[in-house]
Design an enzyme around this catalytic site. Structure first.
Site, PDB file in Angstrom:
ATOM      1  N   ILE A   1      41.910  59.976  96.844  1.00  0.00           N
ATOM      2  CA  ILE A   1      40.635  60.322  96.213  1.00  0.00           C
ATOM      3  C   ILE A   1      39.498  60.274  97.217  1.00  0.00           C
ATOM      4  O   ILE A   1      38.614  61.141  97.224  1.00  0.00           O
ATOM      5  CB  ILE A   1      40.363  59.372  95.032  1.00  0.00           C
ATOM      6  CG1 ILE A   1      41.340  59.653  93.886  1.00  0.00           C
ATOM      7  CG2 ILE A   1      38.922  59.504  94.548  1.00  0.00           C
ATOM      8  CD1 ILE A   1      41.292  58.628  92.767  1.00  0.00           C
TER       9      ILE A   1
ATOM     10  N   TYR B   1      44.065  44.008  89.123  1.00  0.00           N
ATOM     11  CA  TYR B   1      43.411  45.298  89.381  1.00  0.00           C
ATOM     12  C   TYR B   1      42.680  45.788  88.137  1.00  0.00           C
ATOM     13  O   TYR B   1      41.525  46.237  88.206  1.00  0.00           O
ATOM     14  CB  TYR B   1      44.478  46.295  89.820  1.00  0.00           C
ATOM     15  CG  TYR B   1      44.026  47.729  89.950  1.00  0.00           C
ATOM     16  CD1 TYR B   1      43.364  48.173  91.086  1.00  0.00           C
ATOM     17  CD2 TYR B   1      44.310  48.647  88.939  1.00  0.00           C
ATOM     18  CE1 TYR B   1      42.981  49.506  91.214  1.00  0.00           C
ATOM     19  CE2 TYR B   1      43.933  49.976  89.060  1.00  0.00           C
ATOM     20  CZ  TYR B   1      43.269  50.402  90.188  1.00  0.00           C
ATOM     21  OH  TYR B   1      42.886  51.721  90.307  1.00  0.00           O
TER      22      TYR B   1
ATOM     23  N   LYS C   1      38.698  46.421  87.610  1.00  0.00           N
ATOM     24  CA  LYS C   1      38.127  47.709  87.233  1.00  0.00           C
ATOM     25  C   LYS C   1      37.278  47.599  85.964  1.00  0.00           C
ATOM     26  O   LYS C   1      36.251  48.279  85.836  1.00  0.00           O
ATOM     27  CB  LYS C   1      39.242  48.749  87.035  1.00  0.00           C
ATOM     28  CG  LYS C   1      39.933  49.167  88.321  1.00  0.00           C
ATOM     29  CD  LYS C   1      38.996  49.836  89.311  1.00  0.00           C
ATOM     30  CE  LYS C   1      39.761  50.465  90.463  1.00  0.00           C
ATOM     31  NZ  LYS C   1      38.870  51.111  91.469  1.00  0.00           N
TER      32      LYS C   1
ATOM     33  N   ILE D   1      46.608  59.908  89.154  1.00  0.00           N
ATOM     34  CA  ILE D   1      46.247  60.884  90.178  1.00  0.00           C
ATOM     35  C   ILE D   1      47.377  60.968  91.199  1.00  0.00           C
ATOM     36  O   ILE D   1      47.911  59.949  91.650  1.00  0.00           O
ATOM     37  CB  ILE D   1      44.935  60.479  90.893  1.00  0.00           C
ATOM     38  CG1 ILE D   1      43.801  60.297  89.871  1.00  0.00           C
ATOM     39  CG2 ILE D   1      44.557  61.523  91.936  1.00  0.00           C
ATOM     40  CD1 ILE D   1      43.435  61.539  89.090  1.00  0.00           C
TER      41      ILE D   1
END
Length: 267
Positions: free
Chosen positions: A21, A155, A159, A188
């Site tokens: 990304i 994680y 987030k 992704i």
């Protein structure tokens, strides 16, 4: 006459920009006129990316180190003469232990520190310069993991915290003319999924309403919008770039299909 590009004259800092990304975002913003500092823990790979981008530079950046972050921000300002956009993309995600009670505290702290506190360090160092630019914007890269359970405890918690931080910093920075927003990507296609094409195909077919997983360029396009003056009246928001994942409970829909068929036949 060609129309002016949205980021002509902009100086941009992107963390975790050597791949995925971050790299796609660096390429998108450069294509629209920005000069980008490709910041990454992997300095060699960052340099290779920067060589392919007009006006770009590369630097090693450990967002877990306050002194290093401040030096990188200062380098961006020195290199470009200004800093207009910060994209907080760097993150750490460690695979969960089979049982939560076996989760190592060290990995928990690392994931939260890099993913959440790292964004804080970068924003804190960049904010005075973003204020001075008169068009400053911060775009944080969150995750659908911060909204719904998809595993990766630390994680995901980081987030979710990043989304809260986005809102509180947006309120603080608004009077200073700096906008702060977040993007929550779904799955992704990055190196994390290398060699797992069958899993991606299954996700595309069974989970994502739009019928495919995301590409880094999908997120980069959203970053370009939120960082630009096209989003000049948008701050404190989270934009989901998730192919409809959180809008549609696929498991529920699949479970209901036989019931619907049975009712139809009986009618």
């Amino acid at each position: 006459m060609d129309s002016p590009q949205r980021f002509d004259g902009y100086g941009v800092l992107i963390t975790g920009a050597a791949r995925g990304i971050g790299e796609a975002t660096a390429r998108r913003l450069t294509a629209e006129g920005a000069r980008v500092l490709v910041a990454d823990l992997d300095e060699e790979l960052a340099g290779e990316v920067a060589k392919t981008l007009p006006g770009a530079a590369a630097v090693r950046c450990d967002v877990g180190d306050r002194v290093a972050v401040e030096a990188v921000v200062a380098y961006a300002v020195e290199t470009f003469g200004r800093l207009d956009v910060l994209v907080n993309n760097a993150a750490s995600c460690t695979r969960d232990a089979p049982s939560f009670e076996d989760q190592a505290e060290e990995t928990w702290h690392r994931d939260v520190d890099i993913t959440l506190a790292g964004a804080m360090r970068c924003a804190r160092a960049a904010l005075p310069h973003l204020t001075a630019s008169g068009r400053g914007a911060i775009v944080n890269i969150g995750s659908v993991n911060g909204v719904q359970a998809f595993g990766n405890h630390a994680y995901s918690a980081a987030k979710a915290g990043l989304a809260s931080f986005t809102r509180t910093l947006a309120a603080h920075a608004a009077p200073r003319g700096v906008r702060v927003n977040q993007i929550d990507p779904g799955t992704i296609r990055t190196r994390a999924w290398a060699g797992r094409e069958r899993e991606l195909e299954a996700l595309a077919e069974r989970v994502y309403p739009l019928g495919r997983v995301g590409e880094p360029e999908d997120v980069a396009a959203a970053v370009a919008f939120l960082a630009s003056r096209d989003a000049s009246w948008i701050t404190g928001t989270t934009l989901r770039v998730d192919g409809g994942l959180l809008a549609h409970n696929t498991g529920f829909a699949l479970a209901m299909e036989p019931v619907e068929d049975e009712v139809g036949q009986g009618g």
